[in-house]
Every structure is written in structure tokens, then in C-alpha cells.
Design an enzyme around this catalytic site. Structure first.
Site, short mmCIF file in Angstrom:
data_model
loop_
_atom_site.label_atom_id
_atom_site.label_comp_id
_atom_site.label_asym_id
_atom_site.label_seq_id
_atom_site.Cartn_x
_atom_site.Cartn_y
_atom_site.Cartn_z
N ASP A 36 48.68 48.06 26.50
CA ASP A 36 47.85 49.23 26.20
C ASP A 36 48.62 50.55 26.24
O ASP A 36 48.08 51.58 25.87
CB ASP A 36 46.68 49.30 27.19
CG ASP A 36 45.69 48.18 26.94
OD1 ASP A 36 45.51 47.84 25.77
OD2 ASP A 36 45.12 47.66 27.90
N HIS B 38 50.36 44.74 35.62
CA HIS B 38 49.65 43.57 35.10
C HIS B 38 49.57 42.52 36.19
O HIS B 38 50.51 42.35 36.96
CB HIS B 38 50.38 42.99 33.88
CG HIS B 38 49.48 42.15 33.05
ND1 HIS B 38 49.26 40.83 33.32
CD2 HIS B 38 48.69 42.47 32.00
CE1 HIS B 38 48.40 40.36 32.44
NE2 HIS B 38 48.03 41.33 31.63
N1 CMC Z 1 49.45 52.86 38.80
C1 CMC Z 1 49.73 53.03 40.11
N2 CMC Z 1 49.75 52.02 41.02
C2 CMC Z 1 49.46 50.79 40.57
C3 CMC Z 1 49.15 50.54 39.22
C4 CMC Z 1 49.17 51.64 38.32
N3 CMC Z 1 48.89 51.44 37.03
N4 CMC Z 1 48.90 49.23 39.05
C5 CMC Z 1 49.02 48.66 40.26
N5 CMC Z 1 49.38 49.61 41.18
C6 CMC Z 1 49.67 49.38 42.60
C7 CMC Z 1 48.41 49.07 43.40
O1 CMC Z 1 47.83 50.27 43.89
C8 CMC Z 1 48.96 48.19 44.50
O2 CMC Z 1 49.64 49.00 45.41
P1 CMC Z 1 49.71 48.58 47.00
O3 CMC Z 1 50.44 47.27 47.02
O4 CMC Z 1 50.43 49.70 47.65
O5 CMC Z 1 48.28 48.47 47.45
C9 CMC Z 1 50.03 47.34 43.77
O6 CMC Z 1 50.47 48.18 42.68
C10 CMC Z 1 49.51 46.01 43.23
O7 CMC Z 1 48.43 46.30 42.34
P2 CMC Z 1 47.06 45.53 42.27
O8 CMC Z 1 45.98 46.50 41.95
O9 CMC Z 1 46.89 44.66 43.46
O10 CMC Z 1 47.34 44.62 41.02
P3 CMC Z 1 46.27 43.78 40.24
O11 CMC Z 1 46.98 42.58 39.76
O12 CMC Z 1 45.04 43.56 41.05
O13 CMC Z 1 45.85 44.73 39.02
C11 CMC Z 1 45.94 45.89 36.97
C12 CMC Z 1 46.43 44.67 37.76
C13 CMC Z 1 46.38 45.72 35.53
C14 CMC Z 1 44.40 45.94 37.00
C15 CMC Z 1 46.54 47.17 37.60
O14 CMC Z 1 47.95 47.12 37.50
C16 CMC Z 1 46.00 48.43 36.96
O15 CMC Z 1 44.95 48.91 37.36
N6 CMC Z 1 46.71 48.99 35.91
C17 CMC Z 1 46.19 50.14 35.19
C18 CMC Z 1 45.12 49.71 34.21
C19 CMC Z 1 45.69 48.98 33.00
O16 CMC Z 1 46.66 49.43 32.41
N7 CMC Z 1 45.03 47.87 32.63
C20 CMC Z 1 45.41 47.10 31.44
C21 CMC Z 1 45.95 45.75 31.77
S1 CMC Z 1 46.74 44.98 30.34
C22 CMC Z 1 45.47 44.70 29.24
C23 CMC Z 1 44.63 43.55 29.65
O17 CMC Z 1 45.06 42.42 29.46
O18 CMC Z 1 43.54 43.81 30.17
#
Ligand code: CMC
Length: 430
Positions: free
Chosen positions: A364, A307
Site C-alpha cells: 500500500d 506486515h
Molecule cells: N508504524 C510504526 N510502528 C509499527 C508499524 C508502523 N506502521 N507497524 C508495526 N509497528 C510496531 C508495533 O507498534 C509493534 O511495536 P512494539 O513491538 O514496540 O509493540 C511492532 O512494530 C510489531 O507490530 P504489530 O502491530 O504487533 O504487528 P502486526 O503483525 O500485528 O501488524 C500491521 C501488522 C500491518 C497491521 C502493522 O504493521 C500496521 O499497522 N501497519 C500500518 C498499516 C498498514 O500499512 N497496513 C497494510 C498492510 S499490507 C496490506 C494488507 O495485506 O492488508
């Protein structure tokens, strides 16, 4: 504590005011930066940008705190209902008994769609994604309410539009499911409360009414409530962005539905179940999938994990995990996907990749398992999220419209494209 920040640019020091919220959150106010320095701030993905000040929802991501209008989500989940919580979000305080009755009565009064809207539904081919139908039909519904088009003209009737939208999003959502499956549309029933009525419209048949189990209605109502708001997430910011141009309430919320649809946001609940089904089909216990989720070249992520704001735990996930166990045991369902989900969670929480990046299950991760258990089709999961999020979108719309002075949202950019070059006639191009 200083209420000024100093910024040195090209050898000159500029002073910027700071602002402190009611929970001591602090921000540097950069609104005058460009005018005074010709610099802008750059913040890809807005991770450090406050786009507004708001009184609706407070989140402390490090401590795992979520409060609607100051009330902890745990208390609301235990004691409130979706409709009462919707009132709280939109109007700022818990309703008195007469206020709650009036709000519920107005919602019930407006649950029928205009009959002409049925023809719009018929235009969608069977198999259409219900999120596409939902966003189109919310926007189409605005055509049936002239006063809506202009905030200042429609202000006096705003409470009716609010109740109507909360009521009709549920009718439209149910109809989008029926239409995409080629099933006859079921009218709402005046005698049923908000969530049972939705289940009736989803599942009853003209020859047989659905028998509504109280534990199923309660679980779905909780899902709506837990999704009701989440401060400046992607869809709510979209609603505010559209509203800032003075677009109408329905158009703004329809844009919110589109933003919610993506798998990184609301679409994650559908993606979680598809991931668990794939793991199950392939006979994996989750360990192979975890390896793939850590490999950036695999194109896979552990859906339902991580998140932008929560870096300790998502309080909604805790509540929903418990509700998931309760519902499955009450309904006597043994779902292998729940076992896989629990194993995945256990493994990920011990894995240094997820620990170092502070990735925990989000709302989720378990909500899809509950929805599956109560018979909601997987392509409707994000629609359920949208019904739940409607009060939050409306509260944010209302907040922006009631601001005495709101500027249109218009971010800047740093251009990295080609510098000036000139038109080349077609025959001379290589
Ligand atoms: N699985 C594997 N790696 C992950 C995941 C995951 N679910 N989420 C983040 N990472 C890694 C990402 O690759 C990055 O790694 P590195 O630092 O090596 O490049 C690090 O963790 C930081 O992630 P980020 O993508 O920069 O984080 P963000 O804040 O931009 O994204 C997120 C947040 C929720 C979009 C992301 O965690 C994600 O894609 N999760 C899976 C989708 C999901 O479950 N979404 C629902 C969110 S809750 C409901 C809502 O409110 O929408």
C-alpha cells in the site's frame, strides 16, 4: 524428522501429530487437544494459528516470496493480466486460450447489473463511502440470483456466478463512485476489456467518452493483479469464516469487503495518501512524522509500513514502486508526495526502530501514488483493492465448499469476565 510433537500438561505427556506442507511449512495439529486434555490453545491475533490447509497461495515472509498456485508474483506481474491471474487462482491452473476466451466472454456477458439495482444505489446519500455501498450492493446482488443461495443447488451454475461477481464488482464499484459524487451512472461497454471498461464507467460522461490511455489501464490492471490474493489475511479469513456457515458466495465476499475496509488492512492505501498529504501540508520532510510514528502515545503509525507475514520485504511493494516510477514518468507527472514517500522510506529503513521490528514498505505504500496519478479519487483506493482481491476470496470460498468435510469455523475463548453473580432489582442497585 519426527512427525509427532509431545506436550506435557499437569505432569502428563500428550502426543500431537505434525503436518508438513508442500513447501515444508510445519504445523502441530492441535485439533484433538481439547477433547484429550481439556486445554485449548490461545493465540491472540492468530499469528501462529493455521486456520486451514490451502492450495491457493504460498507466502514465505522471511524470504519475501509470494506465489499464486506456485507461480511467482514477479512472473505474473510481468507476463499475465488480471483476468488470466483470476482464472489461475480460482481454477488452479493457467487457462488455455479457449478457456481464457470463455472466461473473458462470460465476464463481459454479465457486466450489466439488473436494472432494478439502480434504485438501491439511489438510496445512498451523496458522500457515502464507496466501500459501504460496495459491500451492501454485492450482498443485494445475491437477491437477483436465486440459485446462489444454496451451494448444493447452485453448484452447476457456479462458474457463471464467479464470472458474474468478478464482472459486477467492477460495475458496482464504478457506480458507487458515481453515486457518492452525484454523477450520472455510466453503463459498461461491450467493446472494452475489463480494466479499460472500469475506467470508462468511472470517468466517462454521457456527452464525452474518456480517452483511455494504455499506460493507465496497464498500471491499474497490475494493481488488481498484485492484490488478487494473499493467503489467510483478515478479509480472506472473514470470507472463509462466513462461508463455513454455508452462506452464499456473494454474502461471504460482501463480508470480505467490510473486513478489508479498515486502515490496518485494505484501508491502508487511503491512509497512506492522507498521511503524505498531511506531511506535505505541514511542510514536514517526513522526519517529524517518523518521530511521531515511533511514539506509541501519538496514535500515529507509518502507514504502508509493516506486515504480519513479511519480515524481509513485501515482493508486491518492489514491483509497485517500479511501476509507480514508470507511470509517473510516462504521464509526465511530478508528485511531491512521491518525493516525501521516498524520503520516508529511506529514513525508516535506516532507523533502528523500524529495522529492529523488521518493518518494510508494504504493497500500500506506493499503490496510492499510482492511483492518484491516474486520477482515482482517494476514497476509491480501497474499492480498487476489493476488486483486485475478489478472485482470491472466490478461490478460498470455492476451496472451502469443495472440501468433502468442512466444519463451521467456531473458535473458543478464555473467559476473563465476572464469575457467577445474580440479578439485582433496579431499585436496589447502587
Ligand atoms: N508504524 C510504526 N510502528 C509499527 C508499524 C508502523 N506502521 N507497524 C508495526 N509497528 C510496531 C508495533 O507498534 C509493534 O511495536 P512494539 O513491538 O514496540 O509493540 C511492532 O512494530 C510489531 O507490530 P504489530 O502491530 O504487533 O504487528 P502486526 O503483525 O500485528 O501488524 C500491521 C501488522 C500491518 C497491521 C502493522 O504493521 C500496521 O499497522 N501497519 C500500518 C498499516 C498498514 O500499512 N497496513 C497494510 C498492510 S499490507 C496490506 C494488507 O495485506 O492488508
Amino acid at each position: 524428522m519426527s512427525n509427532e510433537a509431545k506436550l506435557e500438561l499437569d505432569g502428563k505427556v500428550f502426543t500431537l501429530p505434525t503436518i508438513t506442507g508442500s513447501e515444508q511449512e510445519r504445523a502441530v495439529d492441535v485439533s484433538s487437544l481439547r477433547a484429550n486434555t481439556n486445554f485449548i490453545t490461545l493465540d491472540d491475533g492468530y499469528g501462529n494459528t493455521g486456520s486451514c490447509v490451502s492450495k491457493v497461495t504460498f507466502i514465505d515472509g522471511d524470504k519475501g516470496i509470494l506465489r499464486y498456485r506456485g507461480i511467482p508474483i514477479e512472473e505474473l506481474a510481468e507476463k499475465s493480466s488480471f483476468i488470466e491471474t483470476a482464472y489461475l487462482l480460482i481454477y488452479g491452473t493457467l487457462p488455455t486460450r479457449p478457456q481464457l476466451k470463455q472466461f473473458s466472454d462470460t465476464i463481459a456477458e454479465h457486466q450489466f447489473l439488473h436494472e432494478d439495482m439502480k434504485y438501491h444505489f439511489q438510496g445512498f446519500p451523496a458522500g457515502s463511502h464507496p466501500m459501504a455501498i460496495l459491500s451492501s450492493m454485492i450482498n443485494a446482488a445475491s437477491c437477483f440470483d436465486e440459485g446462489l443461495m444454496n451451494w448444493h443447488e447452485g453448484k452447476a451454475r457456479f462458474d457463471t456466478y464467479v464470472a458474474k461477481l468478478i464482472s459486477q464488482v467492477r460495475t458496482i464499484a464504478a457506480y458507487s463512485h458515481r453515486q457518492s459524487k452525484g454523477l450520472p451512472l455510466m453503463y459498461p461497454k461491450q467493446s472494452l476489456k475489463y480494466t479499460p471498461n472500469f475506467l470508462h464507467m468511472l470517468f466517462s460522461m454521457p456527452y464525452e467518452d474518456l480517452e483511455i490511455k494504455p499506460e493507465v489501464a496497464k498500471a491499474l490492471d497490475l494493481i488488481f493483479l498484485l492484490h488478487a490474493d494473499h493467503e489467510q489475511n483478515c478479509s480472506t479469513s472473514t470470507v472463509r469464516m462466513v462461508a463455513s456457515s454455508q452462506a452464499n458466495l456473494y454474502a461471504s465476499c460482501s463480508a470480505g469487503v467490510c473486513a478489508l475496509w479498515g486502515p490496518l488492512h485494505g484501508g491502508a492505501n487511503q491512509a497512506v495518501i492522507e498521511m503524505l498529504e498531511q506531511i506535505h501540508r505541514e511542510g514536514d520532510d517526513g522526519s517529524k512524522f517518523i518521530l511521531a510514528a515511533k511514539d506509541k502515545t501519538s496514535g500515529k503509525k507509518l502507514m504502508g509500513f509493516g506486515h504480519r507475514v513479511y519480515k524481509n520485504h513485501d515482493p508486491r511493494a518492489k514491483i509497485i514502486k517500479k511501476a509507480c516510477d514508470d507511470v509517473l514518468s510516462k504521464l509526465n507527472i511530478n508528485d511531491p508526495l512521491l518525493d516525501i514517500a521516498k524520503k520516508l522510506e529511506e529514513a525508516a529503513l535506516k532507523d533502528s526502530y523500524f529495522v529492529e521490528r523488521k518493518l518494510y514498505p508494504n504493497v500500500d505504500f506506493y499503490s496510492g501514488i499510482i492511483m492518484r496519478a491516474i486520477g482515482i479519487p482517494v476514497e476509491m483506493f480501497t474499492v480498487i483493492f476489493a476488486i483486485g482481491r475478489m478472485p482470491g476470496w472466490i478461490a478460498n470460498y470455492k476451496e472451502i465448499m469443495e472440501e468433502p468435510k468442512t466444519r463451521i469455523y467456531r473458535p473458543r475463548q478464555i473467559y476473563t469476565g465476572r464469575t457467577e453473580n445474580h440479578y439485582v432489582p433496579l431499585d436496589e442497585r447502587k
